[in-house]
Design an enzyme around this catalytic site. Structure first.
Site, PDB file in Angstrom:
ATOM      1  N   GLU A   1       9.481  72.662  -2.131  1.00  0.00           N
ATOM      2  CA  GLU A   1       8.609  71.683  -2.770  1.00  0.00           C
ATOM      3  C   GLU A   1       8.986  70.229  -2.457  1.00  0.00           C
ATOM      4  OE1 GLU A   1       5.996  72.779  -4.259  1.00  0.00           O
ATOM      5  OE2 GLU A   1       6.545  74.889  -4.355  1.00  0.00           O
TER       6      GLU A   1
ATOM      7  N   VAL B   1      10.356  77.046 -15.111  1.00  0.00           N
ATOM      8  CA  VAL B   1       9.664  76.287 -14.064  1.00  0.00           C
ATOM      9  C   VAL B   1       8.167  76.537 -14.185  1.00  0.00           C
ATOM     10  CG1 VAL B   1       9.322  75.996 -11.572  1.00  0.00           C
ATOM     11  CG2 VAL B   1      11.628  76.365 -12.491  1.00  0.00           C
TER      12      VAL B   1
ATOM     13  N   GLY C   1       4.407  76.588 -12.777  1.00  0.00           N
ATOM     14  CA  GLY C   1       3.648  76.665 -11.535  1.00  0.00           C
ATOM     15  C   GLY C   1       2.162  76.542 -11.788  1.00  0.00           C
ATOM     16  N   TYR C   2       1.488  75.773 -10.952  1.00  0.00           N
ATOM     17  CA  TYR C   2       0.042  75.571 -11.100  1.00  0.00           C
ATOM     18  C   TYR C   2      -0.686  75.675  -9.756  1.00  0.00           C
ATOM     19  CZ  TYR C   2       1.458  70.969  -9.441  1.00  0.00           C
ATOM     20  OH  TYR C   2       2.000  69.946  -8.694  1.00  0.00           O
ATOM     21  N   GLY C   3       0.100  75.836  -8.667  1.00  0.00           N
ATOM     22  CA  GLY C   3      -0.479  75.976  -7.327  1.00  0.00           C
ATOM     23  C   GLY C   3      -0.112  77.331  -6.755  1.00  0.00           C
ATOM     24  N   SER C   4       0.504  77.336  -5.586  1.00  0.00           N
ATOM     25  CA  SER C   4       0.884  78.612  -4.970  1.00  0.00           C
ATOM     26  C   SER C   4       1.977  79.339  -5.739  1.00  0.00           C
ATOM     27  CB  SER C   4       1.320  78.407  -3.520  1.00  0.00           C
ATOM     28  OG  SER C   4       2.450  77.558  -3.449  1.00  0.00           O
TER      29      SER C   4
END
Length: 227
Positions: free
Chosen positions: A99, A18, A20-23
């Site tokens: 999400e 997975v 992730g690029y934010g929180s």
């Protein structure tokens, strides 16, 4: 969630990655086996998605990260490896709520390029948004976004924490990422917070989230490893 894409990822191998690029960079909140820093091509990070649960309310929505297609773009982040049918099911169930149901995100599968030299690309599951989702706010100027962010707060905390911790993580762990959109927004937010502290409005601002870092003139240079 796109079941066809998930079937592709899980085919004959109960492991999923997975992105992730934010929180998810600093607060994944699911069990994973390993992680790799790297990037995906053809996208850039923006803060055009609204949020009325985690980082805002229906009457005062916050802004959270999304990906926008860009032919020459490259979005940096972290790929989390989740192994085993039970762990994968548990993580995807959690992420579907966090999400998709509460955030308005949809999923796509794309190729991830690890930062380590010699590492082969592999497929990752990515949560992003389309413009037709109910929470989409769209593009606006940085000062307007910053003003909206400093006044927004949701069940997970302040919108300020959300943006500035992403920026701190990227600066410290992903120095290759020259995300002007993120860094300009981050510095504008910090300036507004400092101004609010010295104004009559300061009592209305919530300082429960890493306030000592926000009040310094520069972003922090070192943060604890996210886990």
């Amino acid at each position: 969630m796109d079941i066809t894409s998930l079937d592709y990822l899980l085919h004959n191998n109960p492991t999923i990655w997975v992105f992730g690029y934010g929180s998810l960079l600093w607060k994944p909140d699911f069990e994973y086996s390993s992680k790799k820093i790297g990037s995906i091509k053809g996208f850039v990070r923006r803060f055009w998605q609204g949020n009325s649960t985690h980082r805002g309310t229906p009457s005062q929505p916050g802004r959270v990260a999304n990906l926008v297609k860009c032919k020459e773009g490259r979005a940096w982040g972290v790929a989390y490896e989740i192994k085993g049918t039970e762990s994968v099911t548990k993580a995807l169930t959690y992420l579907n709520v966090r999400e998709t149901q509460l955030g308005g995100y949809s999923t796509l599968v794309t190729e991830f390029e690890p930062r380590e030299q010699g590492s082969e690309p592999f497929s990752v599951l990515v949560f992003t948004v389309t413009e037709d989702n109910q929470y989409y706010l769209g593009e606006t100027d940085i000062p307007s976004m910053a003003k909206q962010i400093v006044t927004a707060r949701g069940a997970a905390g302040t919108n300020v924490e959300y943006v500035t911790k992403i920026a701190d993580y990227v600066r410290h762990y992903v120095p290759e990422d020259k995300d002007d959109h993120l860094f300009t927004l981050d510095l504008t937010i910090r300036k507004l917070v400092r101004e609010m502290v010295g104004s009559d409005e300061s009592t209305e601002w919530h300082f429960d989230m890493h306030r000592h870092n926000l009040l310094t003139r520069e972003p922090i240079t070192e943060i604890a490893q996210a886990s």
